[in-house]
Design an enzyme around this catalytic site. Sequence first.
Site, PDB file in Angstrom:
ATOM      1  N   GLY A  43      -7.630   5.994   5.823  1.00  0.00           N
ATOM      2  CA  GLY A  43      -6.927   4.987   6.273  1.00  0.00           C
ATOM      3  C   GLY A  43      -5.304   5.284   6.469  1.00  0.00           C
ATOM      4  N   HIS A  48     -14.582  -1.899   3.524  1.00  0.00           N
ATOM      5  CA  HIS A  48     -14.227  -2.698   4.534  1.00  0.00           C
ATOM      6  C   HIS A  48     -14.652  -2.174   5.920  1.00  0.00           C
ATOM      7  CE1 HIS A  48     -10.898  -0.478   4.170  1.00  0.00           C
ATOM      8  NE2 HIS A  48     -10.644  -1.135   2.844  1.00  0.00           N
ATOM      9  N   GLY A  90      -2.943   5.094  -0.811  1.00  0.00           N
ATOM     10  CA  GLY A  90      -3.324   3.949   0.061  1.00  0.00           C
ATOM     11  C   GLY A  90      -3.203   2.688  -0.681  1.00  0.00           C
ATOM     12  N   HIS A 136     -17.747   9.606  -0.103  1.00  0.00           N
ATOM     13  CA  HIS A 136     -17.056   9.041   0.875  1.00  0.00           C
ATOM     14  C   HIS A 136     -15.959   9.896   1.603  1.00  0.00           C
ATOM     15  CE1 HIS A 136     -15.152   5.292   2.526  1.00  0.00           C
ATOM     16  NE2 HIS A 136     -13.820   5.849   1.976  1.00  0.00           N
ATOM     17  N   THR A 189      -1.751  -3.159  24.886  1.00  0.00           N
ATOM     18  CA  THR A 189      -2.044  -3.800  23.393  1.00  0.00           C
ATOM     19  C   THR A 189      -3.487  -4.009  23.206  1.00  0.00           C
ATOM     20  OG1 THR A 189      -1.211  -5.225  21.410  1.00  0.00           O
ATOM     21  CG2 THR A 189      -0.943  -5.944  23.718  1.00  0.00           C
ATOM     22  N   SER A 190      -3.906  -4.421  22.017  1.00  0.00           N
ATOM     23  CA  SER A 190      -5.342  -4.528  21.924  1.00  0.00           C
ATOM     24  C   SER A 190      -5.736  -6.001  22.515  1.00  0.00           C
ATOM     25  CB  SER A 190      -5.911  -4.499  20.653  1.00  0.00           C
ATOM     26  OG  SER A 190      -5.244  -5.245  19.735  1.00  0.00           O
ATOM     27  N   LYS A 208     -13.069 -10.577  11.328  1.00  0.00           N
ATOM     28  CA  LYS A 208     -11.955  -9.341  11.351  1.00  0.00           C
ATOM     29  C   LYS A 208     -12.441  -8.325  10.323  1.00  0.00           C
ATOM     30  CE  LYS A 208      -7.518  -7.946  12.794  1.00  0.00           C
ATOM     31  NZ  LYS A 208      -7.207  -7.538  14.038  1.00  0.00           N
TER      32      LYS A 208
HETATM   33 FE   LIG Z   1     -11.753   5.397   2.972  1.00  0.00          FE
END
Ligand SMILES: [Fe+2]
Length: 559
Positions: free
Chosen positions: A288, A13, A180, A126, A506-507, A38
């Site tokens: 993440g 993602h 995660g 990764h 804030t965004s 998104k």
């Molecule tokens: Fe990752």
Amino acid sequence: MSSRMLGLNAVFHDPAAALVIDGVTVAAAEEERFTRRKHGKEPVAFSTWELPERSARWCLEHAGLEPSNLDLVAYSYDPALATTPSDDVLSGTWEGLRTLFAERAPLFLASALPGLDPERVRFVPHHVAHAASAYLAAGFESCAVLTVDGRGEATSALAGHARQGALEVLAEQPLPHSLGLVYESLTAHLGFRRASDEYKVMALASYGEPRWLDALRETMHADGAGGFVAEPPEWERFAPAVRAGEDWTSAHADLAATVQRRLEDVLLELAGWLHERTGERRLAMAGGVALNCVANSRLWREGPFDEIWVQPAAGDSGTALGAALYAAQEHGEAVAPMTTAALGRSWTPDELEAWLDRAALPFERPDDVAEEAAEVLARNGVVAWFQGRSEYGPRALGSRSLMADPRDPANLERLNDVKGREQFRPVAPMVLDSRAAEIFDDGPIPSPYMLFTHRVKPEWVERIPAVVHVDGTARIQTVSAEREPAVARALRAFERRTGVPVVVNTSLNTAGRPMVDDPRDALECFGSAPVDALVMGPFLLRRPGSAAAERSDAAVVAG
Ligand SMILES: [Fe+2]
């Protein structure tokens, strides 16, 4: 020696692209900012073929390059490390399909970026890409490195030692164990979107008591060798799944608090192990899980490292940067450290003016738009702030921000309404780096990327209630006057009017949408949300009948 390295994240993602020329990061952007979807895509095996085409093309355009000019495309996933081979596409959850599509990425890329030689595509593991995005971007001579995420090819964490740009891997945690993925699984159990809404679980955790620590320890603990056990327990044992439309209860908050605490404890143990193995004072982090600012802060307060640097695009989007930096380093370039997350698109005043003319909206060009923005804020107006290059990573850092007055506690609800967010989610303060220590403590200062939480000093809690989370902390962004002069002027101007050197940040986005990136997004946001003023470069747009409706006397005098 000249080198042009394009890094891509495409597999799970947050697809993204980053361009590194001669060791210098010249552009980095997330695909969602272009496609307005998104997180770019769903993290399923079927979507692995989708590439960050638009962000990649923009990176090249920004530098005036053609695909054929690239020395290397670094793709942040190595299908050779995947556990399910590509000829087994029908097995289980289609993992073999992911492997197959990743293997074919060079061909897909050659069609997406005509002129690119598929032979120039190289796979970077990764977690090596995550790690490089931390230790190379941090600019430390040497440091310990920790990357923790949902998953890579076959692992979910890497602990290593970086020296003069080279990484020694000390430990990797094989799947299925994944901190995660445990967190993601709880996110889904609590009725939120997996691999997206983990922030909500972290926010919810501060409303609960960690009352199942012993029970959770069984399925979530460090192994003393740089790895851990981490598998989702039967969540139902603790609290029922939250279905659509249902509210969470105190049991859900307690479960979030318990898992958050276990996560922190495991990370602390990993950090302890890593410190002992490397003897380093400094730690660089990505993955993440490194977006969990509460955990980062506990590492900072209680962990063995004197300094912790977290790459602002710590999630998978950041592997595009990491892969490109890694390729540059391998090519023998001296990699320039990352000094800002403002690596995305920007528009000149003339271009912005053309957008405004086309929209046929009234606008003005005050002497100093920051001064006018501060005036609107001081009248308790909400300001949409669009300046300079957009941010790489999930946080608004003064390029695409929504600002408000922190003195009014109702502004938390107001901003969460604009953004269609749950009311338990906090909004954050921005403050000049030179002033931060007067108001906030118990966290690293400067803190330019909002990746740590700080305690709000008791004498300030009542003065800036909108930004104080239920646990008395705030996730601050410190602003450098040198790097972000317009934001710094707005902060100073707000303080002159109110005596408070803090503004809510804030965004800039509305419900469920990616952050605003281009002028059209900004205008659409202004048109559809109760925002009082929009600042775009040197221009100001006021909403009729709002707190921003009238030009300030100060501005008239100043003008
Ligand atoms: Fe990752």
